[in-house]
Design an enzyme around this catalytic site. Structure first.
Site, PDB file in Angstrom:
ATOM      1  N   MET A 188     -73.403 -19.655  12.908  1.00 39.14           N
ATOM      2  CA  MET A 188     -74.722 -20.189  12.558  1.00 39.14           C
ATOM      3  C   MET A 188     -74.647 -21.101  11.356  1.00 39.14           C
ATOM      4  O   MET A 188     -73.719 -21.042  10.552  1.00 39.14           O
ATOM      5  CB  MET A 188     -75.712 -19.061  12.348  1.00 39.14           C
ATOM      6  CG  MET A 188     -75.727 -18.478  10.978  1.00 39.14           C
ATOM      7  SD  MET A 188     -76.848 -17.101  10.947  1.00 39.14           S
ATOM      8  CE  MET A 188     -75.781 -15.832  11.549  1.00 39.14           C
ATOM      9  N   CYS A 189     -75.656 -21.942  11.300  1.00 36.16           N
ATOM     10  CA  CYS A 189     -75.735 -22.922  10.223  1.00 36.16           C
ATOM     11  C   CYS A 189     -76.879 -22.510   9.329  1.00 36.16           C
ATOM     12  O   CYS A 189     -78.033 -22.615   9.716  1.00 36.16           O
ATOM     13  CB  CYS A 189     -75.995 -24.295  10.839  1.00 36.16           C
ATOM     14  SG  CYS A 189     -76.429 -25.532   9.648  1.00 36.16           S
ATOM     15  N   ILE A 190     -76.554 -22.017   8.157  1.00 39.17           N
ATOM     16  CA  ILE A 190     -77.623 -21.584   7.259  1.00 39.17           C
ATOM     17  C   ILE A 190     -77.244 -21.967   5.839  1.00 39.17           C
ATOM     18  O   ILE A 190     -76.112 -21.750   5.397  1.00 39.17           O
ATOM     19  CB  ILE A 190     -77.895 -20.074   7.434  1.00 39.17           C
ATOM     20  CG1 ILE A 190     -79.027 -19.611   6.526  1.00 39.17           C
ATOM     21  CG2 ILE A 190     -76.651 -19.242   7.222  1.00 39.17           C
ATOM     22  CD1 ILE A 190     -79.586 -18.265   6.932  1.00 39.17           C
TER      23      ILE A 190
END
Lengths: 562, 151
Positions: free
Chosen positions: B87-89
């Site tokens: 994920m991109c966070i």
């Protein structure tokens, strides 16, 4: 290899018929130049044109007796040339029979006659040919490329006649020709003939003839094409050099300027994401060390704000009672946001320095190892921003990971120190970021196209989310939207510092509005430091929201820009 | 220090975990690998789903950010729809990570991401496209996938 000078004088030359000494080597000693006061002398250095350089020495002289070649009597030019030549002009027959070098002289009547004369000189031991236009002019003869000198054979004559050909001005040629006629007979007939014959050792049968020396050299410069090319190359080199030098100077000035701003703390390279920096050990060791004391010195003045800060500072996040207490106070404060701002505003609040001095000792927990400090026992290191840590925790971090405070991302470098060599790439990135930020601030109406697009898109999402959030908000406890200033200033908790957390709790504003507001806040806080006093005050904490808690936002805008 | 900090955080997460989140260790002897079970937030299409995540704390923690992946497949613009579940966070990017950030912050941020996807930073382009253009279809798809994988 053009001709630079033509020197003509009169030589006294012994007659072989009576002199037994007339061998070539001895002749040199016998031959003598007559003094100018009793003979013809002329030297010209200007207004000479070179037509052909065949067999001319690169540097040096060509010399020989001046004479007029004999054209074949059957040639039309023979009759034609009589108009231009005195009848008793020196011919080869008038010269000593010895095989001496010659320099031919003739008027340039037309192409046909010139060729005839050159043909005639070709058979003689002529070393060079001097032509002149019979116009009695003293000006520079036309250039070698002029149509006047066109012999209608495409230039092949230069290959056929293996001697150099020069043009002298018309008046000079005429005068030489005139004198050539005077010095063609025996000694008594030449000018000052009687004076000469009375000189000691002179035999009246000796020859008195005109002799010419041509000075040939490269001095007149390179051919014009080369000169032109050299000039062009020179100008180009100069322009290139000047541009390069200017560019280097400008870049250097910009690097110096950025270096100054970095040193003054106005620009933080690492927070801008330009360069990852770590702090050298000696600098870390110079950061102040204290022993933690839980009891603050109560001698500070107590303004209402200060009390609020004290209260806040005493809060321990892990304690449930104080957390709820803080929430209460925050809920109350958000009812009156301007006041919160005033409390937070370091520059307008004279108490802020005092509050700061108190603050470090009130941070009860090391944010890195999450251990509480023990009053009177724990050693703590204070960063320039005022945040405190265990030295064993923060030192490793500063030395290996980052030069920024782990809590507020403020630089831990001392003022006046530029930690790295500034490169042009850094200057460019810093400039781009600065421009980007100023543009976002200066266009609050959304006139900026790119920002507008982002906002528009975000607005779409925002409005759809808004409904959900609004519905949610009714049953959710009213958690304040912007509690950050007070929380951050207290430097106690780092709970809602991230962008995602900001928007998380029941925001009634759209994301677009949030982004806009946030960017404006960021830029408003990045006021360039100019006042030296302000720079001195860098130790004063600005532990409120640091712009680069939100690098994602900046990144997003950069992305849109690309 | 790393061990001390991790155990402190683990203790905190075990005793008072954030709402809708359960934490336990993958393997009792190793405090670096955490197993997270996250309930799909109410008001999101993921409601009712139980999502497994793997949290790996590097040895340089807290100086380096933790790594976290969805073990359960999830249809979300910011999470890859494959076995990795990357994920991109923002909070976990190394330039914005701060040693003072804690695991509960990270987990709450992920919950928030489920509630409010950021299609502009998408890693799953198809989902982002659908999210932007046809929110209803996206919600349905996400619900279906939740039913399929996250029970």
């Amino acid at each position: 290899m053009s001709v630079n000078g033509v020197e003509t004088f009169v030589l006294l030359f012994p007659n072989e018929e009576w002199s037994n000494t007339a061998t070539d080597s001895q002749l040199d000693t016998v031959v003598s130049q007559l003094r100018p006061n009793i003979s013809f002398y002329d030297r010209i250095d200007d207004n000479l044109t070179t037509l052909s350089t065949q067999n001319a020495d690169k540097d040096g002289t060509i010399s020989g007796f001046l004479y007029v070649p004999d054209i074949d009597k059957s040639d039309d030019c023979f009759e034609l040339s009589k108009e231009y030549l005195p009848s008793n002009v020196t011919r080869q027959a008038n010269l000593p029979p010895t095989d001496f070098t010659l320099v031919a002289l003739a008027p340039w009547i037309n192409a046909e006659c010139t060729l005839a004369w050159m043909r005639a000189a070709h058979e003689d031991p002529a070393r060079a040919f001097l032509f002149y236009l019979p116009d009695n002019s003293t000006d520079q003869p036309p250039d070698a490329s002029s149509a006047v000198w066109n012999l209608q054979d495409g230039g092949t004559w230069k290959n056929i006649y293996q001697y150099p050909v020069y043009i002298i001005p018309g008046a000079v040629g005429f005068e030489l020709m005139h004198n050539l006629a005077l010095y063609s007979g025996n000694m008594t007939s030449v000018p000052w003939g009687h004076t000469i014959s009375e000189l000691p050792g002179i035999d009246p049968r000796d020859y008195v003839r005109m002799y010419t020396q041509l000075y040939v050299g490269n001095d007149s410069g390179l051919p014009s094409l080369w000169v032109f090319l050299l000039a062009v190359v020179g100008v180009l080199l100069f322009v290139l050099g000047a541009t390069s030098a200017t560019m280097h100077l400008i870049q250097r000035a910009r690097r110096k300027s950025l270096e100054r701003r970095v040193a003054s703390g106005e620009v933080n390279l690492e927070a801008l994401g330009i360069k990852r920096l770590t702090i050298p050990q000696p600098f870390i060791e110079r950061l102040p060390l204290f022993t933690y004391s839980a009891e603050p010195d109560i001698s500070y003045p107590t303004s209402p704000q200060y009390k609020a800060m004290m209260e806040d500072a005493k809060d321990i996040p892990s304690s449930p009672t104080t957390v709820s207490q803080r929430h209460r106070s925050l809920t109350a404060e958000t009812d009156d946001p301007p006041q919160v701002v005033v409390v937070d505003d370091n520059t307008s609040n004279p108490d802020s320095v005092l509050i700061h001095k108190f603050l470090p000792y009130s941070q009860p927990t090391c944010p890195i190892c999450l251990e509480d400090y023990e009053s009177g026992v724990s050693e703590i290191r204070e960063l320039p921003c005022g945040h405190i840590f265990h030295p064993e925790c923060i030192d490793i971090f500063l030395a290996n990971n980052s030069s920024l405070c782990p809590l507020c991302k403020k630089s831990a470098f001392p003022v006046g120190y530029c930690p790295t060599k500034i490169t042009n790439a850094m200057v460019r990135r810093e400039k781009n970021l600065r421009r980007l930020r100023s543009r976002v601030t200066l266009d609050p109406d959304g006139s900026d196209l790119e920002a507008n697009q982002t906002r528009g898109r975000l607005h779409e999402i925002g409005s759809s989310i808004k409904k959900t959030i609004l519905n949610r908000k009714e049953d959710a406890p009213p958690i304040p939207l912007e509690p950050q200033p007070v929380l951050m200033t207290s430097a106690l908790t780092e709970l809602p510092q991230d962008q995602h957390l900001h928007t998380s709790f029941g925001s009634s504003r759209s994301r677009a509005e949030f982004v806009e507001q946030r960017i404006r806040d960021l830029t408003a806080r990045q006021v360039p430091i100019r006042d030296p006093d302000v720079i001195q005050d860098r130790r004063v904490p600005q532990c409120k929201l640091h712009p680069f808690v939100y690098p994602n936002l900046i990144d997003k805008y950069q992305g849109e820009k690309r | 220090m790393t061990q001390k900090r991790i155990s402190k955080e683990l203790q905190e997460c075990l005793t008072t975990p954030p709402a809708g989140i359960k934490v336990n260790l993958v393997d009792e002897g190793n405090i670096h690998n955490w197993n997270i079970v996250m309930d799909g937030p109410a008001d999101s299409p993921y409601v009712g789903g139980k999502f497994q995540l793997l949290l790996v704390l590097p040895t340089e923690y807290p100086f380096k950010p933790p790594k976290i992946n969805f073990k359960t497949r999830i249809y979300h613009p910011n999470v890859t729809f494959d076995e990795h579940g990357s994920m991109c966070i923002g909070i976990l990017k190394s330039d914005s990570w701060k040693p003072s950030s804690r695991i509960p912050n990270v987990l709450t941020a992920i919950q928030q991401l489920l509630l409010e996807p950021v299609p502009d930073d998408a890693v799953e382009q198809g989902a982002a496209q659908k999210f932007k253009e046809d929110r209803k279809a996206f919600d349905k798809e996400a619900r279906d996938m939740t039913k399929k994988y996250a029970k």
